[in-house]
Enzyme design. Structure first.
Site, PDB file in Angstrom:
ATOM      1  N   GLU A 156     -36.757  62.598   3.678  1.00  0.00           N
ATOM      2  CA  GLU A 156     -37.693  61.466   3.728  1.00  0.00           C
ATOM      3  C   GLU A 156     -37.178  60.346   4.625  1.00  0.00           C
ATOM      4  OE1 GLU A 156     -35.505  61.934   1.383  1.00  0.00           O
ATOM      5  OE2 GLU A 156     -34.623  59.955   1.054  1.00  0.00           O
ATOM      6  N   HIS A 192     -31.246  63.738   3.397  1.00  0.00           N
ATOM      7  CA  HIS A 192     -32.506  63.072   3.059  1.00  0.00           C
ATOM      8  C   HIS A 192     -33.629  63.365   4.053  1.00  0.00           C
ATOM      9  CE1 HIS A 192     -31.033  60.287  -0.124  1.00  0.00           C
ATOM     10  NE2 HIS A 192     -29.870  60.544   0.446  1.00  0.00           N
ATOM     11  N   CYS A 220     -30.807  64.714  -2.822  1.00  0.00           N
ATOM     12  CA  CYS A 220     -29.598  63.945  -3.128  1.00  0.00           C
ATOM     13  C   CYS A 220     -29.424  63.829  -4.640  1.00  0.00           C
ATOM     14  CB  CYS A 220     -29.669  62.587  -2.429  1.00  0.00           C
ATOM     15  SG  CYS A 220     -28.095  61.725  -2.426  1.00  0.00           S
TER      16      CYS A 220
END
Lengths: 275, 1000
Positions: free
Chosen positions: A237, A235, A105
């Protein structure tokens, strides 16, 4: 035995450091250090002591001059205290040492605007692509299907069969190249690792909301020709456990989330090649 | 000579910002525009070489892939009109600040005093427009003239003048140059009329009684003698008067909640209530905690910036909800942004400090499609909607805090004042450096340190201004623009300083600025001595009283032990955070302000904090009587259901919610949207703040201002119940849950301006009574809250008062977040249950509102029964036998069933004749069963093989099965006669629900 060490840089508006460090540990890194940029600029922490650099999501400097622009400028011009060395030199040495960088990002925006991606011909400091305002003109938080290019040299995506499902959360994620030649070379060399796609990971999607920002060729993430540097807008994570999935209460899902494989591959690569 | 750097998109690159403006012009102003393009303008007022300017333009200011740049040469071409919008002097300019830092990195030199970079945007219109239309676009859409300036040029003027000239919105130094003293004395030995003039003209918002108390203080011979010893005259200084006005403002002092109420109920029974806050809110918590005994989980209530409860052995939860209504009415974007970053500082500044884990937001607006005329000073509800939504978006997203829960509530009375509730929760270590995390103290001799942003004129009189109704003369300076990045930097630093034990006490600078934060801190140890001349300023020219009460944002106040101050300041420097020692805490009993050598304020602490006698407030309750509607029974309610689904209060808010990052920090478990297409509305949020653990935090809220039109007692009971039933629905535990009350009222003080003040005060009393009654039943301690009591608009002729509104928020725990339940039906064949009984309680419902009525039969909460049922349901959740659960609220069963069905992608077959009824059997009909908003009900689905387990968990409670989940994508409801009364395909229902606000 030598340790595999990941570092997550935070400060000036970076937000996802905690979950990125968590993903690194789950993925198999012995250590994941959250380092404030002040601690790097003061010389307390050196990039040289790590194998895997995470540039994570957030709003560096509030996106004030365009996403990540101010941080790219800071990294290029700021000096590490007591060394006379520019911070950017630690970055280029990190790359030259064959280590891994993942930008997510805002971190992807930073890599692109510093010129680290796509990093043609070993040139990691001149910008050729960008990430700009979503076509819808707004920040969006929604989940996206990402079709993988299995012919890509990317080390992070090894073993992904068709694609992965991850949330995107950004206002400036529209991928654009400076010239057609840049785009063609990205395609030719299979550097466009992830594309927004339909739920079957069959066809790339150009329409909102499957393609949430209007990216050229639906590109959601790219890597450099070595495959060791990668950036993506969604994302990974944020999906390392099934409870993070938006439909976990109604679907049978494995314990691990789709995003974890990127961190597993990174840890695996470090163990095999850098220890 | 300032330079203009312009940055434009290359030809052919899509201008998303311009396209959005174009859509908005067409949508709101009904003007046709062919194209809008935009240019960023940086006006650099600093000594830079031409080469440095070029490096800045080509480097940090522009993106070489998509943009071009120029210096002192306009880039605009191919347009009919150009409008340039920049900030007025002194308004926070975040982009300008970042641009300046970027140039400093580039050149390796810091800017000199007075140098700066200022940001503006140029809009280029290709359109056949009259110049009046362009002005309308500028003032109606592009620019809020309170904080921004604009200029317009037609293409020909633009050519003739070679574009816009460089504008430097620098604050000019108005003090000192006139040679007058920075401190004035005010003569209070004057008539009452004169006292009121001083209060009104100074925006002090002090009443005549209060002015007289101050007058008497300064006439006291002992005070005069003490003042003369330190070289002060008998007259108060402006610093003192301003400080007292802040400290005694309704906003800071909560005079109405602390006042003495003479309450008379509808039967003529009279009662004196000394402080609603002590009698109801504080007593609720005290009595609940006693009832809980050893199971009490409260750690710090009411005394700090936010409430603190236990989460587990190692961590505590912190939660606060604030309102920022008045500033949002004037500048929706800046007001709301400041609202969210402001409430962030509350949990951060609680105890020794906490890490922020989520935000919540609830907005109350008038209809964004409002078409009737509005008083001139009021912004259109649509503009308030846009600005507030964007302000909270930027504040929350940029701070990296997920926005997990919220609501939008619509009522046209909110045109008078929008309500902007922002909440933030934090996670605090149970112990910090060997001490309980929630405890902090100050020792005399500790240093007063301010960190974060600098002080400007922004936000001056915010506290006193919000203590009055909005009017023509509301001060511009009361508006501030937040800066989430400066705050984030400060938090990054302070949380590390906390862990190193570098400070003893921390609190935030909010309303009233330093006068409030240092005033309260000085109360901890008995005095302070502070030099206002040491405070870092954004620009020169602030007088001492302005420095003291400025509400400039992003500042925390700390008490730092002298032996730690060097390390504290050095670390702040490394983290790029400004930190300044302003003085020291003492035990002198005096709030002592200096400006350099000179004493400018000397206020005894006991007078400041205890000098104000309680307000006397009459309250008389006369229940309103509304026409009782006679509703025709129908054979088919499908059209009514669709109309309800499309109504503003019920329709999907997805276009707003998707703009908020609800997943950052990685702990999201139950998201705002759920179901087969990720678009069903969740009842509550579940997050895991500690990623290594499956313990979850659950948060939910209830709000139902419409019920206030009948009785605020039941409005309150329903708001608390709604929060609890939402909380319970997803799996929140009843053993660890706490509440926060946020009252937003219209002025309840009987006066000429407010002839019905005694009724509004009685509404407040009744609301408090309900709060106590229901929280006792739910074992729900109140841990924090806030009141905002002057939510009226009055311009001399038109008065708009909001409906009395209570936002009730809850925070609690789910032991194992993997047991959370969502609202979408899961699979065909599952059994549909309704928990709780339905009655003829359509009063002030969404259904009656739709039909143009209010009615009288407001829902009553039977809290004792509901609590037992919630406990039983929670056991079923723990056993894993609940497939889905959705609370019944606005629109009743019909709406809840439609939402659960289309969220899950399967149909429902429901039989109304099986529903349990309470009250008058004659009133039992299809309409009431479908749309009544009876409290404490849930719609639950259960797998057939888990039927026994579920029913045995629920046994002894009111619940019944009313149908099944079906493969056919249809909602089919049969009425009491056995005939079908609702039949609709899910796609049509979902479309009705989604269409209303999709484009916003």
């Amino acid at each position: 035995m030598a340790q595999t060490r990941a570092i997550v840089i935070t400060g000036n508006g970076t937000n996802c450091e905690m979950e990125a460090a968590h993903a690194c540990r789950l993925g198999g890194f012995d250590e994941a250090v959250i380092a404030h940029i002040a601690e790097i600029l003061s010389g307390e922490i050196r990039l040289d002591d790590f194998h895997f650099l995470n540039l994570t999501g957030g709003f560096l400097d509030g996106d004030d001059l365009g996403s990540a622009k101010a941080q790219a400028n800071r990294l290029k011009h700021a000096t590490v205290a007591g060394t006379g060395e520019k911070l950017v030199e630690q970055f280029t040495r990190f790359i030259a040492d064959g280590k891994l960088i993942l930008g997510v990002c805002n971190g992807f925006q930073l890599m692109v605007k510093m010129g680290m991606l796509p990093g043609f011909d070993g040139n990691y400091l001149s910008q050729t692509v960008t990430l700009t305002h979503n076509d819808c003109g707004r920040f969006q938080d929604r989940w996206t299907y990402l079709k993988v290019d299995s012919a890509s040299p990317c080390i992070f995506t090894r073993g992904i069969e068709k694609g992965i499902y991850l949330p995107m959360r950004h206002g400036e994620g529209k991928f654009m190249c400076d010239t057609d030649e840049t785009l063609q070379r990205i395609e030719r060399e299979h550097l466009g690792v992830f594309r927004y796609s339909d739920p079957d990971y069959a066809a790339a999607a150009m329409e909102f909301p499957a393609n949430p920002n209007g990216s050229q060729n639906a590109i959601a993430g790219i890597c450099d020709p070595s495959g060791r540097l990668m950036g993506l807008m969604p994302h990974p994570e944020a999906f390392v456990h099934y409870t993070q999935h938006p439909r976990w209460t109604r679907e049978q899902l494995p314990e691990e989330g789709d995003g974890l494989i990127l961190y597993r591959n990174a840890a695996e690569y470090v163990k095999k090649n850098l220890i | 000579m300032p330079n203009r750097i312009e940055i434009a998109l290359k030809d052919g690159v899509r201008d998303a910002r311009g396209e959005r403006i174009k859509r908005e012009i067409e949508h709101f102003l009904h003007l046709a525009v062919d194209e809008v393009r935009t240019i960023d303008v940086y006006t650099v007022d600093a000594a830079l070489t031409p080469n440095e300017l070029e490096q800045a333009a080509a480097g940090p200011f522009s993106d070489p892939v998509i943009q071009t740049w120029s210096i002192d040469r306009p880039l605009a071409h191919g347009f009919d009109y150009a409008v340039e919008v920049g900030f007025r002097p002194g308004v926070t300019d975040n982009v300008g600040r970042t641009a300046r830092e970027a140039v400093e990195y580039l050149t390796g030199r810091k800017f000199a005093a007075g140098e700066g970079v200022y940001y503006a945007v140029q809009y280029l219109f290709k359109a056949q427009l009259q110049s009046a239309d362009v002005d309308k676009i500028a003032t109606g859409l592009l620019c809020n003239t309170l904080i921004q300036r604009y200029s317009v040029l037609s293409a020909s003027d633009f050519m003739a003048r070679r574009g816009f000239s460089a504008t430097v919105p620098k604050v000019s130094d108005s003090v000192g140059t006139a040679g007058r003293s920075p401190v004035q004395e005010i003569d209070l030995n004057v008539s009452d009329e004169e006292l009121m003039r001083i209060s009104k003209e100074g925006v002090l918002a002090l009443t005549l009684d209060e002015m007289q108390i101050i007058q008497a203080h300064y006439r006291d011979p002992e005070v005069v003698a003490a003042r003369s010893k330190i070289g002060l005259g008998a007259k108060p200084t402006d610093v003192e008067l301003e400080c007292l006005a802040q400290t005694w403002s309704e906003h800071c002092k909560h005079k109405i909640f602390a006042g003495t109420v003479q309450y008379e109920d509808e039967k003529g029974n009279k009662q004196e209530i000394k402080s609603l806050f002590k009698s109801f809110i504080q007593r609720t918590t005290k009595d609940v905690r006693e009832k809980l005994g050893e199971k009490d989980f409260c750690l710090s209530v009411f005394k700090d910036n936010a409430g603190v409860i236990k989460f587990n052995e190692k961590h505590s939860l912190v939660f606060k909800v604030e309102t920022h209504n008045s500033p949002s009415a004037l500048d929706p974007y800046g007001g709301a942004l400041t609202g969210i970053v402001g409430v962030n500082r509350d949990p951060f500044g609680t105890g020794q400090g906490s890490k922020l884990i989520f935000n919540t937001d609830v907005f109350c607006f008038a209809d964004p499609f409002y078409e009737k005329p509005l008083p001139s000073r009021l912004l259109h509800p649509r503009r308030i909607f846009e600005g507030v939504v964007e302000g909270v978006e930027h504040g929350g997203n940029k701070s990296g805090i997920p926005t997990v829960n919220g609501s939008l509530v619509f009522d046209d009375r909110f045109a008078g004042k929008p309500l902007v509730f922002c909440g933030t929760a934090g996670l605090m270590p149970a112990e910090v450096n060997g001490q309980p995390g929630q405890d902090k103290f100050i020792k005399p001799g500790d240093l007063i340190v301010m960190t974060g942003g600098r002080i400007g004129k922004d936000g001056i009189h915010g506290a006193t201004f919000s203590s009055e109704e909005l009017n023509e003369n509301s001060p511009v300076t009361a508006v501030q623009i937040g800066d989430p990045i400066t705050q984030k930097r400060m938090f990054d630093f302070l949380i590390r300083a906390r862990d190193k034990g570098l400070y003893r006490f921390i609190t935030d600078n909010g309303a009233g600025g330093l006068s409030s934060s240092i005033g309260e801190m000085a109360g901890e140890c008995g005095g302070c001595r502070m030099d206002l001349a040491k405070a870092p300023l954004k620009y020169p020219g602030l007088t001492p009283w302005e420095i003291l009460i400025s509400e400039a944002q992003e500042r925390m106040s700390l008490a730092v032990p002298p032996e730690k101050v060097d390390e504290f300041l050095a670390m702040a420097g490394r983290f790029g955070v400004e930190a300044t020692v302003l003085g020291e805490f003492t035990d002198s009993g005096v709030f002592h302000m200096l400006y350099g050598e000179r004493t400018v304020a000397w206020l005894p602490m006991d007078f400041m904090h205890e000098g104000l006698p309680p307000m006397q407030l009459p309250a008389k309750w006369t229940p309103p009587q509304h026409d009782e509607p006679v509703l025709e029974e129908k054979n088919d309610y499908t059209a009514d259901l669709k109309e309800l689904l499309s109504s503003l209060n019920i329709c999907s808010k997805e276009s707003v919610v998707r703009r908020y990052d609800h997943e950052v920090q990685g702990g999201s478990v139950v998201k705002p949207f759920t179901g087969v297409a990720n678009d069903g509305p969740s009842d509550a949020a579940v997050v895991r703040p500690i990623l290594e653990s499956f313990e979850g935090v659950v948060t939910a809220h209830g709000i139902c201002p419409r019920y206030s039109d009948i009785d605020t007692y039941h409005m309150t009971a329903n708001a608390v119940d709604e929060a609890m039933r939402n909380y319970v629905a997803v799996g929140g535990s009843l053993d660890l849950v706490a509440g926060l009350d946020n009252f937003c009222w219209c002025d309840p003080v009987l006066s000429e301006k407010t002839p019905d003040g005694d009724y509004k005060m009685a509404q407040l009393v009744r609301s408090n009574q309900a709060l106590y009654d229901i929280c006792m039943e739910y074992n729900l301690p109140l841990i924090s809250g806030k009141d905002s009591m002057k939510n009226d608009f009055y311009d001399g002729s038109t008065k708009i008062s909001i409906p009395p509104t209570l936002l009730f928020s809850v925070i609690g725990k789910i032991e194992d977040a993997r047991k959370s339940v969502t609202m979408d039906v899961k699979r065909p064949g599952d059994i549909v249950y309704i928990l709780g009984k339905t009655g003829n309680e359509l009063g002030a419902s969404e259904y009656l509102t739709l039909k143009g009525f209010t009615g009288n039969t407001v829902p009553h909460v039977d809290a004792a029964k509901a609590y037992r049922r919630y406990q039983a349901y929670h056991q079923a959740v723990l056993q894993g036998v609940v497939a889905s659960c959705h609370d019944l609220s606005d629109g009743g069963l019909a709406v809840a069933a439609a939402e659960s069905a289309f969220a899950g992608g399967y149909g429902l077959q429901i039989d109304l004749s099986r529903m349990l009824w309470k009250g008058d059997a004659a009133a039992r009909n299809d309409l009431a069963l479908l749309f009544s908003e009876s409290a404490s009900r849930h719609l639950v689905t259960v797998r057939p093989d888990q039927r026994e387990a579920f029913e045995s968990a629920m046994s002894g409670n009111c619940f019944t099965s009313i149908g099944t989940v079906t493969e056919e994508k249809e909602l089919v409801i049969t009425g009491l006669s056995g005939a079908v009364v609702v039949k609709a395909d899910l796609a049509g229902l979902k479309e009705a629900w989604q269409q209303t606000l999709r484009e916003l």
